[in-house]
Design a protein around this motif. Structure first.
Motif, PDB file in Angstrom:
ATOM      1  N   ILE A 215      12.853   9.428  44.333  1.00 45.08           N
ATOM      2  CA  ILE A 215      13.583   8.268  44.854  1.00 45.08           C
ATOM      3  C   ILE A 215      13.728   7.202  43.779  1.00 45.08           C
ATOM      4  N   GLU A 216      12.653   6.951  43.075  1.00 47.12           N
ATOM      5  CA  GLU A 216      12.684   5.924  42.022  1.00 47.12           C
ATOM      6  C   GLU A 216      13.649   6.310  40.908  1.00 47.12           C
ATOM      7  N   SER A 217      13.731   7.612  40.603  1.00 47.42           N
ATOM      8  CA  SER A 217      14.608   8.067  39.517  1.00 47.42           C
ATOM      9  C   SER A 217      16.085   7.922  39.875  1.00 47.42           C
ATOM     10  N   LYS A 218      16.409   7.918  41.160  1.00 46.10           N
ATOM     11  CA  LYS A 218      17.803   7.814  41.589  1.00 46.10           C
ATOM     12  C   LYS A 218      18.253   6.369  41.766  1.00 46.10           C
ATOM     13  N   ALA A 219      17.310   5.468  41.869  1.00 45.97           N
ATOM     14  CA  ALA A 219      17.648   4.062  42.096  1.00 45.97           C
ATOM     15  C   ALA A 219      18.197   3.424  40.825  1.00 45.97           C
ATOM     16  N   VAL A 220      19.040   2.430  41.009  1.00 40.16           N
ATOM     17  CA  VAL A 220      19.612   1.698  39.879  1.00 40.16           C
ATOM     18  C   VAL A 220      19.405   0.212  40.097  1.00 40.16           C
ATOM     19  N   ASN A 221      19.319  -0.508  38.997  1.00 39.26           N
ATOM     20  CA  ASN A 221      19.237  -1.959  39.056  1.00 39.26           C
ATOM     21  C   ASN A 221      20.601  -2.544  38.770  1.00 39.26           C
ATOM     22  N   LYS A 222      21.017  -3.476  39.592  1.00 44.20           N
ATOM     23  CA  LYS A 222      22.306  -4.110  39.374  1.00 44.20           C
ATOM     24  C   LYS A 222      22.281  -4.937  38.093  1.00 44.20           C
ATOM     25  N   PRO A 223      23.376  -4.929  37.332  1.00 46.85           N
ATOM     26  CA  PRO A 223      23.428  -5.790  36.143  1.00 46.85           C
ATOM     27  C   PRO A 223      23.392  -7.262  36.554  1.00 46.85           C
TER      28      PRO A 223
END
Length: 229
Positions: A215-223
């Protein structure tokens, strides 16, 4: 100390527990955070959040919810369903939650539906309604012979993780992946605890750790939004 309790305490020390655990859809949504929607097994439906199975022992619903929190940016939504919950209406409810998160500005890749057994069935139907959104779907011990995997309406988009126990009757979900034309990625993990279906009644390290990592590997942080001067 029980093994599942030991791994829960380990995860608790490794990660901040600032992320929220909600028993229903949150009243306020932070679009920069991540959301995991967990659906429990059939035995938990009703009034008891810690029911006892004659063979597999207690279903540790509360401990599982807490174990799925990943750091302070992840929130877990896990509703305790009433007895005899109807499958399709509830799956649509889960789908509506995901749509509400997206409408609030949450990135689809930061939304993960997780379900075990009957909860996995609910998750499968909900995810199938959302195949254009590219969310993440995790099925735990869900694919029985003649189950959701043989239903022609079940097909996912986004990223899909299947986890099953080799001593259980519910095994591979590859058939769902094969017919999911919008799928971005598929991963399947087998564990061998010898606990059959009961392996997912508790937050065992064997399945909790790889699920959290995926799950953590698929998450992205918004710029970050930069303001002009």
């Amino acid at each position: 100390m029980n093994k599942y309790l030991a791994v829960f305490l380990l995860l608790l020390t490794e990660h901040s527990m600032a992320g929220g655990v909600f028993s229903g859809f949150p009243s306020k949504i932070n679009p920069d955070e991540k959301y995991i929607i967990y659906s429990h097994g059939l035995i938990v439906e009703g009034s008891d959040t810690r029911p006892l199975h004659p063979k597999f022992g207690a279903y540790e619903f509360d401990l599982i919810k807490d174990a799925l929190v990943i750091g302070d940016e992840f929130n877990v939504i896990a509703e305790h369903r009433p007895k005899n919950t109807e499958i399709i209406p509830y799956a649509r409810k889960l789908a509506s939650w995901v749509k509400a998160l997206v409408s609030a500005g949450v990135e689809p890749s930061n939304i993960t539906l997780v379900g075990f057994s009957r909860g996995g069935e609910l998750t499968a139907y909900a995810s199938s309604e959302l195949d254009e959104l590219n969310i993440n779907t995790v099925l735990l011990a869900t694919c029985w012979s003649g189950s959701v995997q043989s239903n022609p309406t079940v097909a996912f988009g986004g990223n899909f993780l299947s986890v099953y126990e080799t001593t259980d009757e519910a095994l591979s979900c590859k058939e769902i992946a094969k017919k999911s034309r919008r799928l971005v990625s598929f991963k399947e993990i087998s564990i061998s605890t010898g606990k059959e279906h009961g392996a997912f009644f508790k937050p065992l390290e064997e399945w909790v750790v790889p699920v959290r990592q995926w799950i953590e590997s698929k998450a992205v942080n918004k710029p970050l939004q930069r303001t002009s001067r």
